[in-house]
Scaffold this motif. Structure first.
Motif, PDB file in Angstrom:
ATOM      1  N   ASP A 197     -24.963   4.040 -15.270  1.00 49.62           N
ATOM      2  CA  ASP A 197     -25.173   5.295 -16.014  1.00 49.62           C
ATOM      3  C   ASP A 197     -26.065   6.247 -15.233  1.00 49.62           C
ATOM      4  N   ALA A 198     -27.152   5.711 -14.650  1.00 51.97           N
ATOM      5  CA  ALA A 198     -28.068   6.547 -13.874  1.00 51.97           C
ATOM      6  C   ALA A 198     -27.352   7.152 -12.666  1.00 51.97           C
ATOM      7  N   ALA A 199     -26.519   6.353 -12.009  1.00 52.21           N
ATOM      8  CA  ALA A 199     -25.767   6.854 -10.860  1.00 52.21           C
ATOM      9  C   ALA A 199     -24.781   7.945 -11.269  1.00 52.21           C
ATOM     10  N   MET A 200     -24.125   7.762 -12.409  1.00 57.68           N
ATOM     11  CA  MET A 200     -23.193   8.779 -12.889  1.00 57.68           C
ATOM     12  C   MET A 200     -23.919  10.086 -13.189  1.00 57.68           C
ATOM     13  N   ASN A 201     -25.137   9.983 -13.702  1.00 58.04           N
ATOM     14  CA  ASN A 201     -25.924  11.187 -13.992  1.00 58.04           C
ATOM     15  C   ASN A 201     -26.388  11.894 -12.720  1.00 58.04           C
TER      16      ASN A 201
END
Length: 311
Positions: A197-201
């Protein structure tokens, strides 16, 4: 008469034998393959030394409260010794000092705890994590030809092991003025899902980047999934940390350029060995570096790397 009295008193005092030792081994978490290797090493030592191992840890690697509670429970139960991978270098200090006050030896593994090994706890057994981060940084710089834009996805605050890796990596980046850090203060969290999720953000920055570094199994795997989801696998120079099967598969395919591999099985083994030494009153090495190495597609089948990976 005096000799008989002394003999009777000696017989009345129970002698603690190796078979009576119960050693709690408390990892940061119990889901990642890294910790399963630590457990295997701990069990190797337990069989060799004829001691009992109690393996128990939090499910998630961000559950400090549960890990603190586990240490407190084992201290109250008068466990023989504790081998602990602290989730937080400060928060676990109090419970470890409480064990020390009750004469329960504690060996710290994997990640540092505030205090002095050999005084505040029996021993510290771990990778030289700063060196591991430097290995990753040097390889990324080499692969990028000394220039480019880079994203660092950190793990989580309070974790000394990953913090040291991140700082070792950044020290190398700062020594190369043609490297531009696009992201260096974002955290992926303790799970693969949170890291994905952090990478997608961060995907706008990741698309702009030439290189990426992640400092542990969960962040490396989460980033891998995010790159796959966005069609960027193999299009970014990606260096990760740890050698879980899915990460080694990605390395073989070229989706990951390099991994820094630790020796978790050796870490678990030496952790238990040092706990037993402390219980027996034998000399214990205060600090043990269990080693790490850079793994690439070119060297992954060499005898040295296969031995490190347990293949």
């Amino acid at each position: 008469m005096k000799k008989l009295l002394l003999l009777s008193l000696a017989l009345a005092v129970p002698v603690l034998r190796a078979a009576d030792y119960r050693i709690a081994v408390i990892p940061k978490g119990t889901t990642h393959s890294y910790w399963k290797s630590v457990e295997a090493g701990a069990n190797d030592a337990a069989k060799e030394l004829h001691v009992d191992i109690v393996w128990q840890g939090p499910l998630r690697e961000d559950d400090r409260a549960q890990q603190i509670s586990l240490v407190q429970q084992f201290v109250a139960s008068k466990i023989s010794a504790i081998v602990l991978a602290p989730l937080d270098e400060v928060a676990l200090r109090g419970p470890v000092l409480a064990a020390h006050e009750r004469h329960i030896p504690v060996v710290i593994i994997d990640s540092a705890l505030k205090g002095e090994p050999g005084r505040d706890y029996a021993s510290f057994v771990a990778t030289d994590n700063r060196h591991g981060g430097q290995l990753a940084g040097e390889e990324l710089v080499r692969l990028l030809g000394g220039h480019g834009k880079v994203v660092l996805l950190r793990c989580m605050e309070g974790s000394a092991s990953t913090g040291d890796r991140e700082e070792g990596f950044l020290a190398v980046m700062r020594a190369h003025p043609q490297i531009q850090m696009l992201v260096e203060n974002r955290y992926g969290g303790a799970t693969t899902g949170s890291a994905q999720d952090a990478a997608m953000n961060l995907m706008d920055k990741i698309r702009e980047a030439d290189g990426i570094f992640c400092p542990n199994e969960s962040t490396t795997h989460g980033m891998l999934l995010a790159l796959r989801q966005t069609g960027l696998l193999g299009k970014k120079t990606f260096v990760g940390f740890d050698a879980a099967p899915q990460l080694l598969q990605a390395l073989a395919k070229g989706d990951i350029a390099a991994l820094v591999a630790q020796n978790p099985r050796r870490m678990g083994y030496i952790g238990v060995v040092n706990a037993v030494k402390a219980l027996r009153g034998e000399p214990v090495e205060a600090h043990v570096d269990t080693g790490c190495a850079l793994v690439t597609r070119e060297n992954r089948d060499t005898p040295e790397i296969k031995k490190l990976l347990g293949l």
